[in-house]
Design a protein around this motif. Structure first.
Motif, PDB file in Angstrom:
ATOM      1  N   GLY A  49       0.811  -1.229   0.100  1.00  0.00           N
ATOM      2  CA  GLY A  49      -0.160   0.062   0.117  1.00  0.00           C
ATOM      3  C   GLY A  49       0.884   1.277   0.112  1.00  0.00           C
ATOM      4  O   GLY A  49       1.946   1.166   0.591  1.00  0.00           O
ATOM      5  N   ARG A  50       0.267   2.346  -0.546  1.00  0.00           N
ATOM      6  CA  ARG A  50       0.859   3.727  -0.592  1.00  0.00           C
ATOM      7  C   ARG A  50       0.101   4.804  -0.278  1.00  0.00           C
ATOM      8  O   ARG A  50      -1.162   4.611  -0.884  1.00  0.00           O
ATOM      9  N   TYR A  51       0.303   5.361   0.706  1.00  0.00           N
ATOM     10  CA  TYR A  51      -0.678   6.442   1.193  1.00  0.00           C
ATOM     11  C   TYR A  51      -0.235   7.901   1.440  1.00  0.00           C
ATOM     12  O   TYR A  51       0.989   7.836   2.093  1.00  0.00           O
ATOM     13  N   PRO A  52      -0.568   8.949   0.875  1.00  0.00           N
ATOM     14  CA  PRO A  52      -0.229  10.205   1.336  1.00  0.00           C
ATOM     15  C   PRO A  52      -0.328  10.704   2.791  1.00  0.00           C
ATOM     16  O   PRO A  52      -1.172  10.360   3.267  1.00  0.00           O
ATOM     17  N   LEU A  53       0.823  11.372   2.994  1.00  0.00           N
ATOM     18  CA  LEU A  53       0.958  11.776   4.488  1.00  0.00           C
ATOM     19  C   LEU A  53       0.704  13.468   4.439  1.00  0.00           C
ATOM     20  O   LEU A  53       1.160  13.688   3.326  1.00  0.00           O
ATOM     21  N   ASN A  54       0.360  13.813   5.588  1.00  0.00           N
ATOM     22  CA  ASN A  54       0.381  15.435   5.730  1.00  0.00           C
ATOM     23  C   ASN A  54       1.599  15.970   5.292  1.00  0.00           C
ATOM     24  O   ASN A  54       2.722  15.347   5.924  1.00  0.00           O
ATOM     25  N   GLY A  55       1.816  16.877   4.844  1.00  0.00           N
ATOM     26  CA  GLY A  55       3.210  17.573   4.577  1.00  0.00           C
ATOM     27  C   GLY A  55       3.838  17.282   3.505  1.00  0.00           C
ATOM     28  O   GLY A  55       4.980  17.592   3.327  1.00  0.00           O
ATOM     29  N   GLY A  56       3.246  16.590   2.565  1.00  0.00           N
ATOM     30  CA  GLY A  56       3.607  16.000   1.133  1.00  0.00           C
ATOM     31  C   GLY A  56       4.421  14.702   1.336  1.00  0.00           C
ATOM     32  O   GLY A  56       5.136  14.353   0.402  1.00  0.00           O
ATOM     33  N   GLY A  57       4.615  14.229   2.454  1.00  0.00           N
ATOM     34  CA  GLY A  57       5.204  12.859   2.516  1.00  0.00           C
ATOM     35  C   GLY A  57       4.406  11.728   1.982  1.00  0.00           C
ATOM     36  O   GLY A  57       3.274  11.913   1.720  1.00  0.00           O
ATOM     37  N   GLU A  58       4.957  10.327   2.243  1.00  0.00           N
ATOM     38  CA  GLU A  58       4.140   9.135   1.699  1.00  0.00           C
ATOM     39  C   GLU A  58       4.402   8.092   2.814  1.00  0.00           C
ATOM     40  O   GLU A  58       5.632   8.125   3.389  1.00  0.00           O
ATOM     41  N   ARG A  59       3.387   7.177   2.849  1.00  0.00           N
ATOM     42  CA  ARG A  59       3.756   6.023   3.924  1.00  0.00           C
ATOM     43  C   ARG A  59       3.927   4.863   2.715  1.00  0.00           C
ATOM     44  O   ARG A  59       3.002   4.674   1.937  1.00  0.00           O
ATOM     45  N   LEU A  60       4.864   4.157   2.866  1.00  0.00           N
ATOM     46  CA  LEU A  60       5.054   2.991   2.190  1.00  0.00           C
ATOM     47  C   LEU A  60       4.641   1.768   3.306  1.00  0.00           C
ATOM     48  O   LEU A  60       5.394   1.772   4.269  1.00  0.00           O
ATOM     49  N   GLN A  61       3.753   0.919   2.868  1.00  0.00           N
ATOM     50  CA  GLN A  61       3.143  -0.023   3.520  1.00  0.00           C
ATOM     51  C   GLN A  61       3.473  -1.266   3.187  1.00  0.00           C
ATOM     52  O   GLN A  61       3.295  -1.860   1.950  1.00  0.00           O
ATOM     53  N   TYR A  62       4.014  -2.208   4.051  1.00  0.00           N
ATOM     54  CA  TYR A  62       4.438  -3.658   3.717  1.00  0.00           C
ATOM     55  C   TYR A  62       3.802  -4.654   4.597  1.00  0.00           C
ATOM     56  O   TYR A  62       4.068  -4.742   5.884  1.00  0.00           O
ATOM     57  N   SER A  63       2.743  -5.158   4.162  1.00  0.00           N
ATOM     58  CA  SER A  63       1.803  -6.239   4.991  1.00  0.00           C
ATOM     59  C   SER A  63       2.113  -7.441   4.641  1.00  0.00           C
ATOM     60  O   SER A  63       2.365  -7.813   3.297  1.00  0.00           O
ATOM     61  N   ARG A  64       1.947  -8.520   5.610  1.00  0.00           N
ATOM     62  CA  ARG A  64       1.997  -9.907   5.339  1.00  0.00           C
ATOM     63  C   ARG A  64       0.875 -10.548   5.637  1.00  0.00           C
ATOM     64  O   ARG A  64       0.885 -11.790   5.519  1.00  0.00           O
ATOM     65  N   MET A  65      -0.251  -9.777   5.426  1.00  0.00           N
ATOM     66  CA  MET A  65      -1.649 -10.328   5.573  1.00  0.00           C
ATOM     67  C   MET A  65      -1.826 -11.113   4.347  1.00  0.00           C
ATOM     68  O   MET A  65      -1.097 -10.591   3.052  1.00  0.00           O
ATOM     69  N   PRO A  66      -2.427 -11.980   4.032  1.00  0.00           N
ATOM     70  CA  PRO A  66      -3.553 -12.601   4.990  1.00  0.00           C
ATOM     71  C   PRO A  66      -2.722 -13.687   5.627  1.00  0.00           C
ATOM     72  O   PRO A  66      -3.347 -13.984   6.807  1.00  0.00           O
ATOM     73  N   ALA A  67      -1.589 -14.056   5.381  1.00  0.00           N
ATOM     74  CA  ALA A  67      -1.135 -15.332   6.112  1.00  0.00           C
ATOM     75  C   ALA A  67      -0.138 -14.877   7.102  1.00  0.00           C
ATOM     76  O   ALA A  67       0.212 -15.637   8.152  1.00  0.00           O
ATOM     77  N   GLY A  68       0.432 -13.720   7.002  1.00  0.00           N
ATOM     78  CA  GLY A  68       1.291 -13.365   8.126  1.00  0.00           C
ATOM     79  C   GLY A  68       0.796 -12.476   9.436  1.00  0.00           C
ATOM     80  O   GLY A  68      -0.511 -12.341   9.461  1.00  0.00           O
ATOM     81  N   PHE A  69       1.940 -11.989  10.214  1.00  0.00           N
ATOM     82  CA  PHE A  69       1.296 -11.238  11.238  1.00  0.00           C
ATOM     83  C   PHE A  69       1.852  -9.926  11.523  1.00  0.00           C
ATOM     84  O   PHE A  69       1.694  -9.266  12.649  1.00  0.00           O
ATOM     85  N   GLU A  70       2.452  -9.295  10.513  1.00  0.00           N
ATOM     86  CA  GLU A  70       2.867  -8.059  10.733  1.00  0.00           C
ATOM     87  C   GLU A  70       2.647  -7.126   9.289  1.00  0.00           C
ATOM     88  O   GLU A  70       2.417  -7.374   8.404  1.00  0.00           O
ATOM     89  N   VAL A  71       2.294  -5.872  10.026  1.00  0.00           N
ATOM     90  CA  VAL A  71       2.382  -4.777   9.066  1.00  0.00           C
ATOM     91  C   VAL A  71       3.177  -3.698   9.318  1.00  0.00           C
ATOM     92  O   VAL A  71       3.096  -3.210  10.375  1.00  0.00           O
ATOM     93  N   THR A  72       4.082  -3.317   8.640  1.00  0.00           N
ATOM     94  CA  THR A  72       5.207  -2.188   8.664  1.00  0.00           C
ATOM     95  C   THR A  72       4.839  -1.127   7.907  1.00  0.00           C
ATOM     96  O   THR A  72       4.581  -1.117   6.743  1.00  0.00           O
ATOM     97  N   ASP A  73       4.626   0.065   8.680  1.00  0.00           N
ATOM     98  CA  ASP A  73       4.519   1.481   7.782  1.00  0.00           C
ATOM     99  C   ASP A  73       5.837   2.175   7.729  1.00  0.00           C
ATOM    100  O   ASP A  73       6.503   2.225   9.025  1.00  0.00           O
ATOM    101  N   ILE A  74       6.443   2.482   6.809  1.00  0.00           N
ATOM    102  CA  ILE A  74       7.555   3.246   6.586  1.00  0.00           C
ATOM    103  C   ILE A  74       7.090   4.741   6.020  1.00  0.00           C
ATOM    104  O   ILE A  74       6.756   4.876   5.139  1.00  0.00           O
ATOM    105  N   ASP A  75       7.385   5.595   6.984  1.00  0.00           N
ATOM    106  CA  ASP A  75       6.985   6.996   6.508  1.00  0.00           C
ATOM    107  C   ASP A  75       8.040   7.668   6.042  1.00  0.00           C
ATOM    108  O   ASP A  75       9.329   7.561   6.664  1.00  0.00           O
ATOM    109  N   VAL A  76       7.725   8.252   4.794  1.00  0.00           N
ATOM    110  CA  VAL A  76       8.881   8.947   4.151  1.00  0.00           C
ATOM    111  C   VAL A  76       8.294  10.708   3.909  1.00  0.00           C
ATOM    112  O   VAL A  76       7.289  10.783   3.605  1.00  0.00           O
TER     113      VAL A  76
END
Length: 168
Positions: A49-76
């Motif tokens: 997933g990629r989501y815009p952040l306030n201030g012009g940044g972006e969230r790069l999201q790495y999810s291991r769903m549906p089989a995994g147990f982690e979701v990591t949000d990397i804010d840029v």
């Protein structure tokens, strides 16, 4: 060609170590602040997933769903530099992160990504979004209740009973 058990063991150790290091290179939580977004994408590949952040940044999201147990949000930030890499499926964080009566469906997606499942229950008028996670190596579930207008009304956690049914 004959090899001693010691040589074979050493080769096996080196192979395992190199696989472990390769796994670390693909672990989103190991991305350090200051890394560029381009370097991050090169190391980790396409985010789930990629989501815009306030201030012009972006969230790069790495999810291991549906089989995994982690979701990591990397804010840029707007300059294209990583400011944080956070594994967000953590009981210690739920109370401070989830904004009941404030968050909307899009906020949930931008923070946790696609759920493991979306269901309905008779005791709530709306959808229940569910994610799997681990707490001290125990399989758990996060349930977020979203009303028909798209507002988060409550959340709770519980044991992953589905896993227990599969083992029986």
């Amino acid at each position: 060609m004959k090899r001693s058990l010691g040589t074979l063991a050493a080769l096996g150790f080196l192979a395992a170590a190199s696989l472990g290091l390769a796994g670390c290179a693909n672990d989103p939580t190991r991305i350090q602040p200051g890394t560029t977004a381009a370097e991050t994408l090169q190391r980790l590949g396409t985010p789930t997933g990629r989501y815009p952040l306030n201030g012009g940044g972006e969230r790069l999201q790495y999810s291991r769903m549906p089989a995994g147990f982690e979701v990591t949000d990397i804010d840029v930030d707007a300059a294209g530099k990583v400011v944080s890499a956070t594994q967000v499926l953590s009981e210690a964080r739920f109370g401070q992160d989830i904004k009941v009566n404030e968050w909307r469906q899009n906020d949930v997606m931008a923070f946790y990504g696609r759920p493991y499942e979306i269901s309905r229950v008779s005791s709530f008028d709306g959808a229940v979004w569910t994610w799997r996670y681990k707490a001290v190596n125990e399989r758990r579930m996060l349930y977020i209740y979203i009303d028909p207008t798209g507002v988060v009304r409550r959340y709770h956690t519980g044991d992953d009973l589905e896993f227990d049914r599969l083992r029986d």
